[in-house]
Design a protein around this motif. Sequence first.
Motif, PDB file in Angstrom:
ATOM      1  N   GLN A 250       0.838  -1.209   0.000  1.00  0.00           N
ATOM      2  CA  GLN A 250       0.000   0.000   0.000  1.00  0.00           C
ATOM      3  C   GLN A 250       0.870   1.255   0.000  1.00  0.00           C
ATOM      4  OE1 GLN A 250      -2.670  -0.328   3.299  1.00  0.00           O
ATOM      5  NE2 GLN A 250      -4.090  -1.684   2.218  1.00  0.00           N
ATOM      6  N   LYS A 251       1.907   1.228   0.820  1.00  0.00           N
ATOM      7  CA  LYS A 251       2.803   2.392   0.894  1.00  0.00           C
ATOM      8  C   LYS A 251       3.522   2.604  -0.440  1.00  0.00           C
ATOM      9  CE  LYS A 251       3.720   2.986   5.801  1.00  0.00           C
ATOM     10  NZ  LYS A 251       3.534   1.807   6.666  1.00  0.00           N
ATOM     11  N   LEU A 252       4.042   1.496  -1.013  1.00  0.00           N
ATOM     12  CA  LEU A 252       4.778   1.619  -2.279  1.00  0.00           C
ATOM     13  C   LEU A 252       3.867   2.184  -3.366  1.00  0.00           C
ATOM     14  CD1 LEU A 252       6.959  -1.650  -2.545  1.00  0.00           C
ATOM     15  CD2 LEU A 252       7.603   0.587  -1.655  1.00  0.00           C
ATOM     16  N   GLU A 253       2.617   1.710  -3.380  1.00  0.00           N
ATOM     17  CA  GLU A 253       1.692   2.213  -4.394  1.00  0.00           C
ATOM     18  C   GLU A 253       1.430   3.704  -4.220  1.00  0.00           C
ATOM     19  OE1 GLU A 253      -1.571  -0.543  -4.209  1.00  0.00           O
ATOM     20  OE2 GLU A 253      -0.528  -2.004  -5.489  1.00  0.00           O
ATOM     21  N   GLY A 254       1.502   4.169  -2.974  1.00  0.00           N
ATOM     22  CA  GLY A 254       1.376   5.600  -2.711  1.00  0.00           C
ATOM     23  C   GLY A 254       2.719   6.324  -2.774  1.00  0.00           C
ATOM     24  N   HIS A 255       3.723   5.651  -3.380  1.00  0.00           N
ATOM     25  CA  HIS A 255       5.074   6.208  -3.538  1.00  0.00           C
ATOM     26  C   HIS A 255       5.722   6.598  -2.207  1.00  0.00           C
ATOM     27  CE1 HIS A 255       5.494   6.637  -8.045  1.00  0.00           C
ATOM     28  NE2 HIS A 255       4.368   5.982  -7.842  1.00  0.00           N
ATOM     29  N   ASP A 256       5.360   5.875  -1.150  1.00  0.00           N
ATOM     30  CA  ASP A 256       6.020   6.093   0.146  1.00  0.00           C
ATOM     31  C   ASP A 256       7.032   4.964   0.331  1.00  0.00           C
ATOM     32  OD1 ASP A 256       6.852   6.154   2.759  1.00  0.00           O
ATOM     33  OD2 ASP A 256       4.849   5.906   3.645  1.00  0.00           O
ATOM     34  N   PHE A 257       8.299   5.261   0.157  1.00  0.00           N
ATOM     35  CA  PHE A 257       9.347   4.239   0.239  1.00  0.00           C
ATOM     36  C   PHE A 257      10.086   4.271   1.567  1.00  0.00           C
ATOM     37  CE2 PHE A 257       9.053   5.602  -4.279  1.00  0.00           C
ATOM     38  CZ  PHE A 257       8.408   4.465  -4.737  1.00  0.00           C
ATOM     39  N   SER A 258       9.576   5.071   2.509  1.00  0.00           N
ATOM     40  CA  SER A 258      10.340   5.327   3.736  1.00  0.00           C
ATOM     41  C   SER A 258      10.576   4.064   4.563  1.00  0.00           C
ATOM     42  CB  SER A 258       9.613   6.366   4.588  1.00  0.00           C
ATOM     43  OG  SER A 258       8.320   5.883   4.930  1.00  0.00           O
ATOM     44  N   THR A 259       9.610   3.125   4.584  1.00  0.00           N
ATOM     45  CA  THR A 259       9.786   1.942   5.452  1.00  0.00           C
ATOM     46  C   THR A 259      10.490   0.798   4.734  1.00  0.00           C
ATOM     47  OG1 THR A 259       7.652   0.994   4.831  1.00  0.00           O
ATOM     48  CG2 THR A 259       7.662   2.484   6.723  1.00  0.00           C
ATOM     49  N   LEU A 260      10.730   0.959   3.436  1.00  0.00           N
ATOM     50  CA  LEU A 260      11.248  -0.163   2.657  1.00  0.00           C
ATOM     51  C   LEU A 260      12.553  -0.766   3.199  1.00  0.00           C
ATOM     52  CD1 LEU A 260      10.757  -2.009   0.261  1.00  0.00           C
ATOM     53  CD2 LEU A 260      11.895  -0.365  -1.205  1.00  0.00           C
ATOM     54  N   PRO A 261      13.568   0.051   3.518  1.00  0.00           N
ATOM     55  CA  PRO A 261      14.819  -0.565   3.997  1.00  0.00           C
ATOM     56  C   PRO A 261      14.601  -1.407   5.254  1.00  0.00           C
ATOM     57  CG  PRO A 261      15.170   1.744   3.450  1.00  0.00           C
ATOM     58  CD  PRO A 261      13.689   1.515   3.387  1.00  0.00           C
ATOM     59  N   GLU A 262      13.781  -0.894   6.172  1.00  0.00           N
ATOM     60  CA  GLU A 262      13.539  -1.626   7.421  1.00  0.00           C
ATOM     61  C   GLU A 262      12.765  -2.911   7.153  1.00  0.00           C
ATOM     62  OE1 GLU A 262      11.008  -2.872  10.511  1.00  0.00           O
ATOM     63  OE2 GLU A 262      10.241  -0.984   9.732  1.00  0.00           O
ATOM     64  N   VAL A 263      11.745  -2.817   6.316  1.00  0.00           N
ATOM     65  CA  VAL A 263      10.938  -4.002   5.994  1.00  0.00           C
ATOM     66  C   VAL A 263      11.784  -5.025   5.252  1.00  0.00           C
ATOM     67  CG1 VAL A 263       8.993  -4.844   4.626  1.00  0.00           C
ATOM     68  CG2 VAL A 263       8.753  -2.753   5.973  1.00  0.00           C
ATOM     69  N   HIS A 264      12.611  -4.540   4.341  1.00  0.00           N
ATOM     70  CA  HIS A 264      13.469  -5.454   3.587  1.00  0.00           C
ATOM     71  C   HIS A 264      14.433  -6.191   4.521  1.00  0.00           C
ATOM     72  CE1 HIS A 264      17.103  -6.400   1.114  1.00  0.00           C
ATOM     73  NE2 HIS A 264      16.155  -7.030   0.454  1.00  0.00           N
ATOM     74  N   ALA A 265      15.074  -5.445   5.422  1.00  0.00           N
ATOM     75  CA  ALA A 265      16.011  -6.063   6.368  1.00  0.00           C
ATOM     76  C   ALA A 265      15.274  -7.057   7.267  1.00  0.00           C
ATOM     77  CB  ALA A 265      16.686  -4.988   7.215  1.00  0.00           C
ATOM     78  N   CYS A 266      14.093  -6.664   7.675  1.00  0.00           N
ATOM     79  CA  CYS A 266      13.305  -7.507   8.564  1.00  0.00           C
ATOM     80  C   CYS A 266      12.942  -8.841   7.916  1.00  0.00           C
ATOM     81  CB  CYS A 266      12.058  -6.719   8.964  1.00  0.00           C
ATOM     82  SG  CYS A 266      10.864  -7.645   9.868  1.00  0.00           S
ATOM     83  N   THR A 267      12.465  -8.812   6.665  1.00  0.00           N
ATOM     84  CA  THR A 267      12.091 -10.071   6.011  1.00  0.00           C
ATOM     85  C   THR A 267      13.332 -10.897   5.658  1.00  0.00           C
ATOM     86  OG1 THR A 267      11.789  -8.698   4.035  1.00  0.00           O
ATOM     87  CG2 THR A 267       9.816  -9.572   5.042  1.00  0.00           C
TER      88      THR A 267
END
Lengths: 565, 565
Positions: B261-278
């Motif tokens: 949902q965030k990516l579709e709204g062009h909000d990339f702010s959490t991506l690094p944390e989510v990526h590291a987490c998964t």
Amino acid sequence: MFVPAIKGSATEEQQNKWLPLANTMQIIGTYAQTELGHGSNVRGLETTATFDPVTDEFIIHSPTLTSSKWWPGGLGKVATHAVVYAQLITDGKEYGVNGFLVQIRSLEDHFPLPGITVGDIGMKFGSGAFNSMDNGVLRFDRVRIPRNQMLMRVSKVTREGKYVESNIPKQIIYGAMVYVRQKIVADASIALSRAVCIATRYSAIRRQFGSPQNDQNGNGIETQVIDYKTQQSRLFSLLASAYAFRFVGEWLKWLYTDLIQKLEGHDFSTLPEVHACTAGLKSLTTSAAADGIEESRKLCGGHGYLSSSGLPELYATFVPACTYEGDNVVLLLQVSRFLMKTISQLQSGKKPTGTTAYIGHVEHLIQCHCKVKKAEDWLNLSVILEAFEARAIILLIACAENLTKFANPLQGFSELSSDLAEAAVAHCQVIVVSKFIEKLQQNIEGNGVKQQLETLCYIYSLNLIHKHLGDFLSTRSITPKQASLASDQLRSLYAKVRPNAIALVDAFNYTDHFLGSVLGSYDGNVYPKLYEEAWKEPLNESVVPDGYHEYIRPVLTQQLQNARL
Amino acid sequence: MFVPAIKGSATEEQQNKWLPLANTMQIIGTYAQTELGHGSNVRGLETTATFDPVTDEFIIHSPTLTSSKWWPGGLGKVATHAVVYAQLITDGKEYGVNGFLVQIRSLEDHFPLPGITVGDIGMKFGSGAFNSMDNGVLRFDRVRIPRNQMLMRVSKVTREGKYVESNIPKQIIYGAMVYVRQKIVADASIALSRAVCIATRYSAIRRQFGSPQNDQNGNGIETQVIDYKTQQSRLFSLLASAYAFRFVGEWLKWLYTDLIQKLEGHDFSTLPEVHACTAGLKSLTTSAAADGIEESRKLCGGHGYLSSSGLPELYATFVPACTYEGDNVVLLLQVSRFLMKTISQLQSGKKPTGTTAYIGHVEHLIQCHCKVKKAEDWLNLSVILEAFEARAIILLIACAENLTKFANPLQGFSELSSDLAEAAVAHCQVIVVSKFIEKLQQNIEGNGVKQQLETLCYIYSLNLIHKHLGDFLSTRSITPKQASLASDQLRSLYAKVRPNAIALVDAFNYTDHFLGSVLGSYDGNVYPKLYEEAWKEPLNESVVPDGYHEYIRPVLTQQLQNARL
């Protein structure tokens, strides 16, 4: 599978009976002890051997489903005879488990004899491994055998049905157990060193990531994975373990010979210590080798998952050693029971000997302080050994003290069994480290060989400290600062091993044929060999696979209703 | 294996081209990225896709042996098309790895198209497992494809050969990676819970040793192996892990939806944390699940080695998850790199969020003291979480400080990589423990269910403390005395789980068919089923085995010179 065993256990009378048969006709024998419902607890076996004084025979019988013999190798389809372990009953009384030689298949047409049900127990772990072995199931419906087919060396049944124990000491039975287990330790060292040899050679060939340098053609080349510290810490600690297990295995072989000489001279004094030592080392080395083979496979990345790497089958073939000849956890508990006894006898002034001698230095060890102040101070074998001894004895004494808190000793032992098993591991590690050190005190030929082995000894020990750091810190054998220095020192040690890593695995002197691994091939020609090996897959014999017209084409032409896919 | 993937990656123009084909004729596709010499380092792929402006085509080529595509599932014998990842070259310049849709087999007769070499790469670990999958090898000898078979959503090549990046953010590629890895975490929970279900049920049926009591028939019966503390400490910690991974998996599924949902709204702010987490949780859970399946197998003793136990194949099928979609060690190093960045940004006042939020409480955590004074004090979820957070952050800060000692940051990262990987594990354990605790804060239906899950949460956490005790003590997150109290508390917790152990594995709601294990059958009728299963072995179809006359009889009659045995 031939039955030399009966020579050891049978009386002369029996050998005289069987030898003529063996001269005209061979038999193929197996050892039938384990039952469907009974493994570790041999006394719980249910198969019965009831003496019938009228006919001078034993009646071998499987009274329950769980009494079915289960697992004997070669039994399923091949064996003609089995040494069957059964509860001896004579004159209405039970006399415990004894061995009986029972013919199970006709020597004429190989059909099972009357009253015998026998077959294979089915597929096992791996695609090759023990699947070439016909582990079997065997049931008896009141099968009669002559009385003299009981193995009567240690105890016998007379013609009248009287149970008589011979004057041969029961302890000699432990001799065979010690023999088998020291052999397993040697096997563990071989299996682990094979895996490490494969993973080390491949790690020097495989490149991935890293700052691209230029090769002679001007192309960027990646870093050899053996140069990554994460790879080194896993790989070189396994390399060190392979050497450690080899040396302790060689020493165990000597120990066994020494024990047999003592037993023959009716000196049973060292038997409990030797028995505990082999049981513990069997447990320690097989667990570490099995885990180490899998770790080596993972160190080879995706290609380690291919059968052509040799590693999946090496694992599937070796791993049952963690379970057979004594489950590894059950063995550790036996060792801990012996160690608790040793500790309790300290007060009565009994001096521990052999591998438990250090327990006699308890006063010194519980108050000594590790002297390491800088990383290089860890390069001191006596400092290391003392830390291992201190940790082991403090864990053992803690167990002994905690046991006294229980009114019922059996319940205490049961409650604390996890702690006891861990203390037994600590004790066994003292043995492996000390035997590695003893080896280094011997004359070792070859320029620089001793130094390399010393480096491996440090790696083996410091890695164990890192792995069991909770033990070392909670027993205060070392401090957190010293632990951190040990990690620093380990990194330098890896750098020392790196240039000689290939030589250290070449030194095992395994042929490519024995290794059976394209990743571990001596010439390092890994990729062409992997590629070549792939084309040998039978699926590749035809360009269009079997089943194309039946399954694939209907999918492609959307005639799915006709397809079974 | 059908190619829905092209819908996501292809432009509308391409979809219009392919959809008519898909309506008349299906294609069977595969994803061809990994090469013989290139796995983790995707940028190192060697296959080339060179644009030829004269014909408006790409030339797909395998310039070296190591550039052979290797491993794609379904490629060996079945696939007709592949999405091939290759180095894009146009106008003499390289533009990195891109995807290209390449037909590899004829839709008429399934023969490989000109310039294509394709086959199966051979046998893999296990007897079943992935051996039913035709993982393949694929080489291209200057194979030409139309320009519009490049997947052009993110970047494209124009008719003139100009490389143009689209305005679609590159970050969306990570969305797919996050999806696949959260799916693997869910799979890890399922695989581990299957193994634990089998081992728990069998441990309640299997009896061995112990004071014989009398059953209703007056026969002595042995102790259920599930009642041994050594069995409980291994089994119940795996049971707790299976639940822990399920809850963290459920949460990851939510996290993925939230991210999209965030990516579709062009909000990339959490991506690094989510990526590291998964990435970290994929590594943590697959390593623990693979080890746990093998441990479950060993907990079933000898019978666990039989294929009919279901455990060997469960292991062989699951274990590649430790390697694919990111090698577990490589992933931990990625996580640690992200964490080092998070730490370094603390000084600039950037507040860590999501799963790294606790890092923002560094001041508090590095000086807090664990309050446990007696065993029951460990039954406090916030005390436990704080200990995990303190240990993780102190390890992370130690790594960050040690990194500053190196003039070259890359070299520092390389030297300290083992420490960094361990710190990443500590961080991931904080996530799993905290998500378990969050689950317990939700409404949980069923009488006593919440209490049982709470017990499992304690077991999961305290077991990890025991396992990583070196970390907890050296960071002074807890004291040796508190560690000893944690062990005492663990024993009481096992006793609490014991009466509900079977219910807790029944709750997974796996059918016997899904479990595929005679040891784990729901009705506990283990021995009759084992016995029955054995007779299904094809070797048992004949009484006298094939080869008897050729191999066995010559041995028996001592005509060995004629035998090939």
